[in-house]
Design a protein around this motif. Structure first.
Motif, PDB file in Angstrom:
ATOM      1  N   ILE A  63       0.808  -1.230   0.000  1.00 35.19           N
ATOM      2  CA  ILE A  63       0.000   0.000   0.000  1.00 35.19           C
ATOM      3  C   ILE A  63       0.846   1.289   0.000  1.00 35.19           C
ATOM      4  O   ILE A  63       0.360   2.368  -0.292  1.00 35.19           O
ATOM      5  CB  ILE A  63      -1.005  -0.027   1.178  1.00 35.19           C
ATOM      6  N   GLY A  64       2.141   1.154   0.254  1.00 32.45           N
ATOM      7  CA  GLY A  64       2.985   2.348   0.337  1.00 32.45           C
ATOM      8  C   GLY A  64       3.457   2.894  -1.001  1.00 32.45           C
ATOM      9  O   GLY A  64       3.993   3.990  -1.055  1.00 32.45           O
ATOM     10  N   PRO A  66       3.515   4.633  -4.750  1.00 29.93           N
ATOM     11  CA  PRO A  66       2.719   5.732  -5.308  1.00 29.93           C
ATOM     12  C   PRO A  66       1.501   5.246  -6.088  1.00 29.93           C
ATOM     13  O   PRO A  66       0.429   5.822  -5.992  1.00 29.93           O
ATOM     14  CB  PRO A  66       3.709   6.430  -6.252  1.00 29.93           C
ATOM     15  N   GLN A  69      -1.166   4.237  -3.668  1.00 29.31           N
ATOM     16  CA  GLN A  69      -1.715   5.419  -3.018  1.00 29.31           C
ATOM     17  C   GLN A  69      -2.641   6.166  -3.982  1.00 29.31           C
ATOM     18  O   GLN A  69      -3.672   6.690  -3.584  1.00 29.31           O
ATOM     19  CB  GLN A  69      -0.578   6.335  -2.554  1.00 29.31           C
ATOM     20  N   LYS A 221      14.430   1.824  -5.942  1.00 27.04           N
ATOM     21  CA  LYS A 221      15.188   2.957  -6.462  1.00 27.04           C
ATOM     22  C   LYS A 221      16.684   2.817  -6.153  1.00 27.04           C
ATOM     23  O   LYS A 221      17.531   3.021  -7.020  1.00 27.04           O
ATOM     24  CB  LYS A 221      14.642   4.241  -5.831  1.00 27.04           C
ATOM     25  N   MET A 225      20.013   2.220  -8.714  1.00 26.50           N
ATOM     26  CA  MET A 225      21.216   3.067  -8.795  1.00 26.50           C
ATOM     27  C   MET A 225      22.461   2.188  -8.941  1.00 26.50           C
ATOM     28  O   MET A 225      23.353   2.475  -9.739  1.00 26.50           O
ATOM     29  CB  MET A 225      21.325   3.953  -7.540  1.00 26.50           C
ATOM     30  N   LEU A 254      19.483   9.243 -11.216  1.00 25.28           N
ATOM     31  CA  LEU A 254      20.372   9.768 -10.169  1.00 25.28           C
ATOM     32  C   LEU A 254      21.792   9.233 -10.341  1.00 25.28           C
ATOM     33  O   LEU A 254      22.771   9.962 -10.165  1.00 25.28           O
ATOM     34  CB  LEU A 254      19.835   9.382  -8.774  1.00 25.28           C
ATOM     35  N   ASP A 275       7.123  12.293  -9.272  1.00 25.03           N
ATOM     36  CA  ASP A 275       8.578  12.510  -9.209  1.00 25.03           C
ATOM     37  C   ASP A 275       9.223  12.275 -10.576  1.00 25.03           C
ATOM     38  O   ASP A 275      10.181  12.956 -10.946  1.00 25.03           O
ATOM     39  CB  ASP A 275       9.216  11.579  -8.171  1.00 25.03           C
TER      40      ASP A 275
ATOM     41  N   LEU B 132       7.650   0.905  11.803  1.00 28.25           N
ATOM     42  CA  LEU B 132       6.997   0.917  10.490  1.00 28.25           C
ATOM     43  C   LEU B 132       5.712   1.746  10.564  1.00 28.25           C
ATOM     44  O   LEU B 132       5.434   2.589   9.700  1.00 28.25           O
ATOM     45  CB  LEU B 132       6.686  -0.516  10.038  1.00 28.25           C
ATOM     46  N   ASN B 140       1.857   9.620   5.985  1.00 27.43           N
ATOM     47  CA  ASN B 140       0.538   9.258   5.466  1.00 27.43           C
ATOM     48  C   ASN B 140       0.698   8.150   4.417  1.00 27.43           C
ATOM     49  O   ASN B 140      -0.032   8.081   3.439  1.00 27.43           O
ATOM     50  CB  ASN B 140      -0.145  10.495   4.869  1.00 27.43           C
ATOM     51  N   ASN B 141       1.685   7.324   4.658  1.00 26.14           N
ATOM     52  CA  ASN B 141       2.019   6.181   3.802  1.00 26.14           C
ATOM     53  C   ASN B 141       2.298   6.564   2.351  1.00 26.14           C
ATOM     54  O   ASN B 141       1.936   5.858   1.419  1.00 26.14           O
ATOM     55  CB  ASN B 141       0.909   5.119   3.866  1.00 26.14           C
ATOM     56  N   LYS B 142       2.929   7.706   2.189  1.00 26.77           N
ATOM     57  CA  LYS B 142       3.307   8.134   0.843  1.00 26.77           C
ATOM     58  C   LYS B 142       4.821   8.307   0.780  1.00 26.77           C
ATOM     59  O   LYS B 142       5.480   8.380   1.814  1.00 26.77           O
ATOM     60  CB  LYS B 142       2.648   9.476   0.515  1.00 26.77           C
ATOM     61  N   ILE B 143       5.334   8.408  -0.440  1.00 28.38           N
ATOM     62  CA  ILE B 143       6.760   8.684  -0.591  1.00 28.38           C
ATOM     63  C   ILE B 143       6.960  10.192  -0.464  1.00 28.38           C
ATOM     64  O   ILE B 143       6.255  10.970  -1.107  1.00 28.38           O
ATOM     65  CB  ILE B 143       7.263   8.187  -1.957  1.00 28.38           C
ATOM     66  N   SER B 145       9.480  13.196  -1.081  1.00 29.62           N
ATOM     67  CA  SER B 145      10.725  13.537  -1.782  1.00 29.62           C
ATOM     68  C   SER B 145      11.443  14.682  -1.079  1.00 29.62           C
ATOM     69  O   SER B 145      10.810  15.504  -0.421  1.00 29.62           O
ATOM     70  CB  SER B 145      10.421  13.981  -3.206  1.00 29.62           C
ATOM     71  N   THR B 232      18.685   8.458  -2.281  1.00 33.83           N
ATOM     72  CA  THR B 232      17.521   8.256  -3.143  1.00 33.83           C
ATOM     73  C   THR B 232      16.644   9.512  -3.228  1.00 33.83           C
ATOM     74  O   THR B 232      15.647   9.522  -3.946  1.00 33.83           O
ATOM     75  CB  THR B 232      16.654   7.085  -2.646  1.00 33.83           C
ATOM     76  N   GLN B 233      17.019  10.526  -2.458  1.00 35.66           N
ATOM     77  CA  GLN B 233      16.301  11.812  -2.419  1.00 35.66           C
ATOM     78  C   GLN B 233      14.832  11.641  -2.030  1.00 35.66           C
ATOM     79  O   GLN B 233      13.967  12.374  -2.504  1.00 35.66           O
ATOM     80  CB  GLN B 233      16.411  12.528  -3.772  1.00 35.66           C
ATOM     81  N   GLN B 234      14.571  10.659  -1.214  1.00 32.34           N
ATOM     82  CA  GLN B 234      13.196  10.453  -0.755  1.00 32.34           C
ATOM     83  C   GLN B 234      13.174   9.540   0.475  1.00 32.34           C
ATOM     84  O   GLN B 234      14.168   8.890   0.788  1.00 32.34           O
ATOM     85  CB  GLN B 234      12.350   9.809  -1.868  1.00 32.34           C
ATOM     86  N   SER B 237       7.868   4.584   4.115  1.00 25.56           N
ATOM     87  CA  SER B 237       7.871   3.478   5.085  1.00 25.56           C
ATOM     88  C   SER B 237       8.637   2.276   4.538  1.00 25.56           C
ATOM     89  O   SER B 237       9.003   1.378   5.284  1.00 25.56           O
ATOM     90  CB  SER B 237       6.437   3.098   5.436  1.00 25.56           C
ATOM     91  N   SER B 238       8.858   2.223   3.232  1.00 29.10           N
ATOM     92  CA  SER B 238       9.583   1.063   2.687  1.00 29.10           C
ATOM     93  C   SER B 238      11.073   1.367   2.450  1.00 29.10           C
ATOM     94  O   SER B 238      11.791   0.513   1.933  1.00 29.10           O
ATOM     95  CB  SER B 238       8.929   0.588   1.390  1.00 29.10           C
ATOM     96  N   SER B 241      13.931  -1.381   3.124  1.00 31.33           N
ATOM     97  CA  SER B 241      13.350  -2.721   3.309  1.00 31.33           C
ATOM     98  C   SER B 241      14.367  -3.777   2.853  1.00 31.33           C
ATOM     99  O   SER B 241      15.026  -3.620   1.835  1.00 31.33           O
ATOM    100  CB  SER B 241      12.037  -2.863   2.546  1.00 31.33           C
TER     101      SER B 241
END
Lengths: 344, 329
Positions: A63-64, A66, A69, A221, A225, A254, A275, B132, B140-143, B145, B232-234, B237-238, B241
């Motif tokens: 669920i994490g 993009p 979401q 990601k 790299m 990157l 992004d 986690l 809010n469980n988003k990536i 950046s 990774t510039q971000q 939650s993952s 991993s």
């Protein structure tokens, strides 16, 4: 405007494909078989727009991300206008067995519809069948369960064609010649395998473009790299890289920037997350295949509500109806056309 | 004439063997400063983390929360940087806050484990879910950046051809090595790992030593999280991993015993670099991902078996010497 046109097109496609399924079911010659089939589902008709209490479950592979979401937000936006419709989201931490468990729980809790991104088509097929038999329509998103398990609908972004489109545009940008490499996801997933196949099949039409390598970065990601660094080390004349998803394309960009090769290598991704669009604007990436994930989630929710409110169940279908989302090839030339509110 | 001690040099020898093999197979791509820089860069986060986690291993503990604490601290630094206006000062505050969060998490681990005598496995297994969850709630469980130049420089800036994270790894390795080899605390760590009961009887404050180990582990995990987020510039939650397995594997390959009392920092760094070389070699030789796991597993077994064999030989020789001395007395 474009969003509305796409939504209209999708809804039309959905209704047409569903009607096709229903019509072909009506043409079955054995009425006994039809009755028996109809008896397999215990679906109850509810009206979401007349105040009936509705519960929809959204079960994601991870669920994490993009994409997930985007779908989640799309589903919530679609249902948000009605206070009687409740949406609960669940993440399966990338494990099919977790999804099976969550499916069972959702069936037991009496959800009215389930929107599911299948981690593993075969593993999830019995759960999907069980839900449909219990009268709970299941709408899969992007990753479907095995094809012989008929269920209410599949909403998906293009896969093979996305690979084809990326290959065609990339070949044009490269002047139809040069060495390129592929950064793969996790092998075995239908969508990403098809995407890669579409890309490879199309590139085969350009004899002066050589795919010199293909390595997996598991959709990550940071791993991308490292893979990109190896490509840059091994192939001095590398002109392009196609990554199966945007996160990996961003990682590759990157790495190229770190090696002072920003903009020199034609890096493509697929998905169209915000992004990646920003990286196309800044010249780090050359392009991506954009799909509006919000619309995709919203379409899945529309179908779920349609199925809840209709008397039809999966038993009326001869095959799972598919709604295919409109892909857009995005490069530096048209990235500005994608409005902020459409960037997920 | 003094006999040459092979076991002491078995790890560097394995690395040299790897370098020679890969240089023969892919001379042009492999043998360059840039490629070595890439290999060290790719293992720098694992290297940084293992420099602190080794303390936990040495007292016979384990930390299963590495990956999620890494994610949580990565999220903390990025969110605080955004919150304070994306300035260089904001980055500094974010970095300090993330390190503090890491140290605090380690202290909490140590306190719970030593006060309630709960196995480290269970405590860190539970806290991995908590970290986690916190990372999910914060983002809010988003990536999220972060392209603030002061922040991205942490992972991307190069000095003498090597990226900054490589220097972080080396500095952390030297600090850890110094603490373990040259300070009283370091000797206490080995003593507690070897026999905590005997250590307590001989006056070592076992609880304090243990908490210190978890704090160091938390600190290096946080530093790893900061560096990874910058690379990774971000952050999400993952982020990180799979790093728990990687860090434990690097330690074990490097001869660190999970039962405690045995292992060195150079050994752990060797483990991390070996993994990096292996991944690099597989990539440079274009081994398809379907075969990579198989080859990786086999090579690790051969390398570790060679190292273990050298140590076993050395132990036998030592035992023989002791026996001889006993007989002569």
């Amino acid at each position: 405007m474009m969003k509305k046109a796409i939504a209209l097109m999708m809804t039309t496609a959905m209704l047409m494909s569903m009607t096709a399924g229903i019509v072909s079911a009506d043409r079955r010659e054995d009425p006994a078989a039809q009755t028996a089939a109809a008896g397999e589902s215990s679906k109850q008709r509810l009206d979401p727009y007349a105040g009936d209490e509705i519960k929809i479950a959204y079960i994601a592979h991870d669920i994490g991300t993009p994409n997930n979401q985007g779908w989640k937000e799309g589903i919530e936006r679609e249902c948000g206008s009605w206070s009687n419709i409740k949406v609960d989201s669940y993440g399966a931490e990338e494990k099919a067995e977790n999804q099976v468990q969550i499916m069972t729980d959702c069936i037991n809790q009496g959800y009215n519809a389930i929107i599911l991104q299948c981690s593993d088509g075969t593993a999830l097929a019995p759960s999907v069948r069980q839900a449909e038999e219990a009268g709970i329509p299941v709408i899969t998103v992007n990753l479907d369960c095995s094809s012989d398990t008929i269920h209410s609908a599949l909403v998906m972004a293009v896969d093979y064609d996305a690979g084809r489109m990326a290959a065609e545009k990339m070949a044009e940008q490269l002047g139809e010649e040069g060495d390129i490499a592929i950064i793969q996801g996790v092998p075995g997933l239908t969508r990403t395998d098809n995407l890669e196949q579409g890309f490879r099949d199309t590139i085969a039409n350009y004899p002066n473009i050589n795919i010199v390598d293909a390595q997996s970065a598991s959709f990550q990601k940071d791993t991308a790299m490292t893979v990109m660094n190896s490509f840059l080390q091994s192939y001095e004349n590398l002109k392009g890289v196609f990554a199966i998803n945007d996160a990996m394309a961003e990682g590759a960009a990157l790495a190229a920037e770190s090696a002072n090769k920003k903009g020199e290598i034609c890096i493509w991704g697929a998905d169209g997350e915000k992004d990646a669009l920003a990286m196309i604007e800044s010249g780090d990436m050359a392009g991506t295949i954009y799909t509006n994930s919000w619309d995709e989630g919203s379409t899945a929710a529309k179908i779920a509500l349609l199925m809840i409110g209709s008397e039809y169940s999966y038993t009326c279908l001869t095959e799972t109806p598919k709604v295919i989302m409109e892909p857009i090839v995005v490069t530096a030339e048209n990235v500005g056309d994608i409005a902020e509110e459409d960037r997920w | 004439m003094k006999e040459f001690n092979w076991s002491k040099y078995s790890k560097p020898l394995i690395l040299v063997a790897f370098v020679v093999i890969l240089s023969i197979l892919r001379p042009k791509a492999f043998l360059s400063l840039n490629n070595f820089s890439n290999v060290l860069w790719s293992v720098s986060v694992i290297g940084i983390m293992v420099c602190g986690t080794i303390f936990v291993f040495l007292i016979g503990g384990i930390d299963l929360s590495i990956a999620t604490l890494c994610a949580f601290t990565a999220v903390v630094v990025v969110e605080i940087t955004h919150l304070l206006g994306d300035t260089p000062v904001a980055v500094c505050v974010g970095v300090v806050a993330a390190l503090a969060v890491g140290a605090l998490a380690g202290a909490v681990h140590g306190l719970i484990i030593t006060t309630f005598h709960i196995p480290a496995f269970l405590v860190t297994f539970a806290t991995q879910s908590i970290f986690l969850g916190l990372a999910m709630v914060l983002t809010n469980n988003k990536i999220v950046s972060c392209t603030v130049p002061a922040f991205t420089a942490i992972g991307a800036m190069k000095i003498l051809g090597f990226p900054l994270p490589v220097y972080f790894m080396l500095v952390m390795a030297v600090i850890s090595w110094f603490i373990l080899r040259k300070t009283v605390y370091g000797r206490y760590v080995y003593a507690v790992g070897g026999n905590s009961m005997a250590s307590a009887i001989s006056g070592i404050h076992v609880k304090g030593v243990s908490i210190g180990c978890y704090v160091l582990s938390g600190l290096t995990t946080a530093l790893g999280g900061i560096v990874l987020a910058s690379m990774t510039q971000q952050a999400s939650s993952s982020t990180g991993s799979g790093y728990t397995n990687d860090v434990i594997t690097a330690g074990v390959i490097g001869g660190v015993s999970l039962l405690g009392g045995e292992g060195t920092v150079p050994g752990a760094i060797f483990g991390a670099v070996l993994m990096g070389l292996l991944n690099n070699g597989l990539n440079l030789m274009s081994v398809p991902s379907t075969h990579a796991g198989l080859v990786k597993g086999l090579v690790i077994i051969v390398a570790v078996a060679f190292d273990a064999m050298q140590h076993a030989d050395q132990s036998k020789k030592k035992a023989r010497k002791v026996k001889k001395r006993g007989e002569s007395v």
